[in-house]
Enzyme design. Structure first.
Site, PDB file in Angstrom:
ATOM      1  N   SER A 461     -10.542  -0.459 -23.930  1.00  0.00           N
ATOM      2  CA  SER A 461     -11.274   0.178 -23.037  1.00  0.00           C
ATOM      3  C   SER A 461     -12.168   1.135 -23.547  1.00  0.00           C
ATOM      4  O   SER A 461     -11.719   1.883 -24.560  1.00  0.00           O
ATOM      5  CB  SER A 461     -10.243   0.938 -22.036  1.00  0.00           C
ATOM      6  OG  SER A 461     -11.037   1.775 -21.178  1.00  0.00           O
ATOM      7  N   ASP A 462     -13.213   1.518 -23.058  1.00  0.00           N
ATOM      8  CA  ASP A 462     -14.093   2.741 -23.358  1.00  0.00           C
ATOM      9  C   ASP A 462     -13.572   3.989 -22.692  1.00  0.00           C
ATOM     10  O   ASP A 462     -12.874   3.739 -21.920  1.00  0.00           O
ATOM     11  CB  ASP A 462     -15.530   2.414 -22.582  1.00  0.00           C
ATOM     12  CG  ASP A 462     -16.477   3.569 -23.373  1.00  0.00           C
ATOM     13  OD1 ASP A 462     -16.241   4.096 -24.260  1.00  0.00           O
ATOM     14  OD2 ASP A 462     -17.575   3.598 -22.537  1.00  0.00           O
ATOM     15  N   LYS A 463     -13.948   5.042 -23.259  1.00  0.00           N
ATOM     16  CA  LYS A 463     -13.342   6.374 -22.905  1.00  0.00           C
ATOM     17  C   LYS A 463     -14.148   6.881 -21.783  1.00  0.00           C
ATOM     18  O   LYS A 463     -13.862   6.983 -20.622  1.00  0.00           O
ATOM     19  CB  LYS A 463     -13.326   7.240 -24.032  1.00  0.00           C
ATOM     20  CG  LYS A 463     -13.011   8.561 -23.594  1.00  0.00           C
ATOM     21  CD  LYS A 463     -12.919   9.904 -24.750  1.00  0.00           C
ATOM     22  CE  LYS A 463     -14.220  10.114 -25.094  1.00  0.00           C
ATOM     23  NZ  LYS A 463     -14.931  10.898 -24.198  1.00  0.00           N
TER      24      LYS A 463
END
Length: 757
Positions: A461-463
């Protein structure tokens, strides 16, 4: 059981396709392996149309050849030919009364032809982008006026492509009637009625045949209703997928509108990742690079500038930024003409859809075998009974009706045994999954993604915007020469502790080196439009009582390098009001800090940056990051008069400030991560942010544990294949990652038998 599973796996070998980027050979192979098909129209309704794809590639090749030939012709054109061409253009530059009455000076077909054929000489004849703007009655600074939109749509068209109307319920009824077994049963019913009435009379002789026809009617209606409802689901999904907003200048303000609402004359703002929504002409911009492979098939990106100003609908912005004047919309665009030659084929079918087609085929073969055996057993028993009764040579209409019933029984077994709707059932279930995700504000553009997520054992996942709210505000700031300051809602603390010179250079950097804009709606309400990080910085500048309009009018931007995931910084080159040049830079804190050899002191004057000061600034950055703040450095550099304006320096900057931007964790993220971990799913954070910021957020989200590895992209790239094999299973956070780092991580994870999403 193991033997049965092994046998089934062997039978389904022909029905194996990869989750993504399936080859045409693999797609054709499983189609040929499907042998028992009752209704081809229904079975293959939701799979990719390979013939249409082939037609699309052929059309793309024609477009590519046409563009290449035209460019070659222009290259060899001489001055005399250009003069003749200009004369011809002048003769053909006739405008219809309807177009003139609407206030326009150029016909839609001529305008479309200029861009489609990349006709630079005709464009120059009309006066370039400025001349075209005058002829379509628009100001390049104010944009289209809302009151003019109806007349523009009437003359130049709307930005929608011709689509096939949705199929009616009766169409699905007709498709359901194409089922081969149902056709056979209908024939049996008619024969049964034809034989039954003479032998058993009315109405008794009709019962069997009418019963079969009623059953067929119910099957057809239920099947058609199911398929019709499914088609409505996909129409809704398709509408959601096509809701794309673009930033435009209208009524003198910057607005976000749907691409379908664009009209000729609109000024569209382009940034990295945008899809060109219509054909148009380049107005201004910096380093604009366009990927035209979706239209022409050419993998080489195209640099768009004043000399090559043409932009085609359906292509993608690969790098840079700019503004374009919309000249052609809808079916007059190159992309619209491509769509007119074919209907878009469906997405590639998912592995589960293909497997279920294989299962349906195998069950169909088994059902067919049992149907044949059942029919033969019944017929043999009937013949033996006749032989034992010594009536073998005597045949009546009752005997014929009995044999017909045996045949109908066999066909019924095939109807029941062959799960024709099984592949469609999984498609419908995936569509429902997409609908549920959409209700939770998670738009999935491909059905296969739902299936992949269902079998995932690793989530990368991206932040920003995924784990966090993407609503950013500047929480702390350290201005060189001062201590760190907590930013209040009024900004008084920053203004009170900062000298005028430092505040002035800080505001210049914020207001000049930004793509965010302050806009007013029709009610006069002010808001900031732009990326969250840039909006947060612009909000800080306004909080510090900076005059955005005055600064942007005094300084002229000469060159710009937009932010991207590789550079991780954004720079602009500006001409100073009293002469001279100045470069402004902002970006990833450690990257910008390395570009600096000086910093401003408490009075705002540049002083050398010693190693001790570098360590102090690094400590400030790490302190901000440990508080889960996104850190950015702001810097500037004054340049000599002889500096080349076509480039922006990469070193020699003066550090101005470090800002810490707060981006709170999204509600429910911790619980979602805990649920994934409890289900045995590995969760990794892959971000371009600072390592310390990433670690702080990861701990808050319960992603980073004591035994997990947190690494940076530069360190990750130095690992050997063996080190990657050993360490990747334990990676929980990757910071300062580039697109290639993400690809390497996912690719290696998949090799370790992980299904990654």
């Amino acid at each position: 059981m193991e033997a049965l599973a092994s046998t089934m796996e062997g039978l389904l070998k022909e029905f194996e396709v990869p989750p993504k980027n399936s080859s045409e050979e693999a797609l054709r192979r499983w189609r040929k392996a499907v042998t028992i098909i009752k209704n081809k129209r229904r079975r293959f309704r939701m799979v990719a149309d390979l013939e249409k794809r082939s037609a699309k590639r052929s059309t793309q090749e024609k477009i590519r050849v046409a563009l290449t030939v035209h460019k070659a012709a222009l290259r060899f054109s001489d001055a005399g030919r250009s003069a003749k061409h200009s004369a011809d253009v002048g003769k053909s530059d006739k405008v219809s009364p309807e177009t003139q009455a609407a206030g326009f000076g150029i016909e839609p077909d001529e305008l479309a032809s200029i861009v489609r054929t990349h006709d630079k000489s005709t464009l120059d004849f009309h006066g370039g982008a400025e001349g075209i703007a005058r002829k379509v009655a628009v100001s390049l600074s104010q944009g289209v006026q809302s009151c003019d939109i109806p007349s523009r749509q009437k003359i130049y068209g709307i930005n929608k492509y011709t689509e096939k109307p949705p199929r009616s319920f009766l169409t699905f009824v007709w498709e359901a009637l194409h089922d081969l077994t149902l056709i056979i049963l209908m024939v049996c019913a008619v024969v049964s009625i034809g034989v039954g009435i003479p032998t058993e009379g009315w109405p008794k002789g009709v019962y069997d045949g009418a019963g079969i026809l009623l059953s067929i009617f119910l099957v057809v209606i239920v099947t058609a209703m199911s398929d019709y409802n499914q088609s409505l689901q996909f129409i809704d999904l398709d509408k959601e997928k096509k809701k794309i907003f673009m930033k435009v200048t209208r009524d003198g303000t910057t607005q976000k509108i749907l691409i379908y609402d664009l009209v000729v004359g609109d000024i569209v703002h382009l940034a990295i990742g945008d899809i060109i929504p219509a054909d148009g002409i380049f107005i201004s911009g910096y380093g604009l690079v366009i990927d035209e492979s979706s239209l022409t098939g050419e993998s080489e990106p195209v640099n768009v500038n004043k000399e090559k100003p043409f932009l085609l609908s359906g292509t993608n912005v690969q790098d840079g930024s700019g503004k374009m004047l919309v000249t052609t919309v809808g079916m007059r665009t190159e992309w619209g003409q491509l769509m007119a030659t074919l209907d878009e084929g469906s997405d590639d079918e998912t592995p589960l859809q293909v497997k279920l087609n294989g299962v349906a085929t195998i069950i169909g073969k088994i059902g067919l075998a049992f149907a044949v055996v059942t029919f033969l057993v019944l017929v043999v028993r009937f013949l033996v009974e006749k032989a034992l009764a010594h009536t073998f040579t005597s045949w009546s209409s009752d005997d014929a009706l009995t044999l017909l019933n045996y045949f109908a029984t066999a066909v019924t077994i095939i109807v029941v045994a062959v799960p024709e709707g099984l592949p469609l059932a999984v498609t419908l279930s995936l569509a429902f999954a997409m609908k549920k995700l959409m209700s939770e504000r998670a738009l999935v553009r491909h059905l296969s993604a739902c299936e992949t997520m269902g079998s995932a054992n690793c989530i990368c996942s991206d932040k920003t915007g995924t784990l966090t709210t993407n609503h950013m505000i500047v929480d702390k700031i350290w201005i060189s020469g001062n201590r760190e300051i907590k930013v209040s809602e009024e900004g008084e603390g920053v203004r009170g502790q900062t000298c005028e010179a430092s505040l002035d250079i800080l505001l210049q950097t914020i207001f000049l080196n930004t793509k965010a804009e302050v806009v007013k709606d029709r009610d006069g309400k002010t808001s900031i439009l732009g990326q969250p990080t840039e909006s947060a910085l612009l909000e800080l500048g306004l909080l510090l009582k900076g005059d955005l309009d005055a600064i942007q009018q005094q300084y002229k931007i000469l060159r710009e390098e937009p932010f991207n995931s590789v550079r991780k910084k954004m720079c602009v080159l500006a001409a100073l009001p009293r002469g001279g040049l100045r470069a402004y830079c902002k970006g990833a804190s450690e990257i910008v800090l390395k570009m600096c050899n000086s910093s401003i002191d408490a009075s705002g004057k540049p002083v050398d940056l010693s190693s001790e000061q570098v360590n102090h600034v690094t400590a400030i950055i790490n302190g901000f990051a440990s508080e889960a703040l996104r850190t950015l450095c702001l810097a500037y550099r004054d340049l000599d008069k002889g500096f080349n304006e076509k480039s922006i320096p990469e070193e020699g900057y003066t550090l101005i400030a470090v800002v810490g931007i707060k981006d709170p964790v999204r509600p429910g993220v911790k619980e979602a991560v805990d649920s994934c971990l409890a289900a045995g799913i590995t969760v990794r954070m892959v971000t371009g942010d600072n390592i310390n910021t990433a670690k702080a957020i990861a701990r808050e989200c319960h992603i980073l544990t004591e035994s997990g590895i947190a690494t940076g992209g530069p360190q990750f790239r130095e690992w050997s294949p063996q080190e990657m094999k050993e360490k990747i299973p334990d990676i929980q956070v990757m910071a300062r990652s580039m697109p290639m780092d993400k690809y390497t991580l996912v690719n290696n994870s998949r090799k370790m038998l992980e299904q990654v999403v």
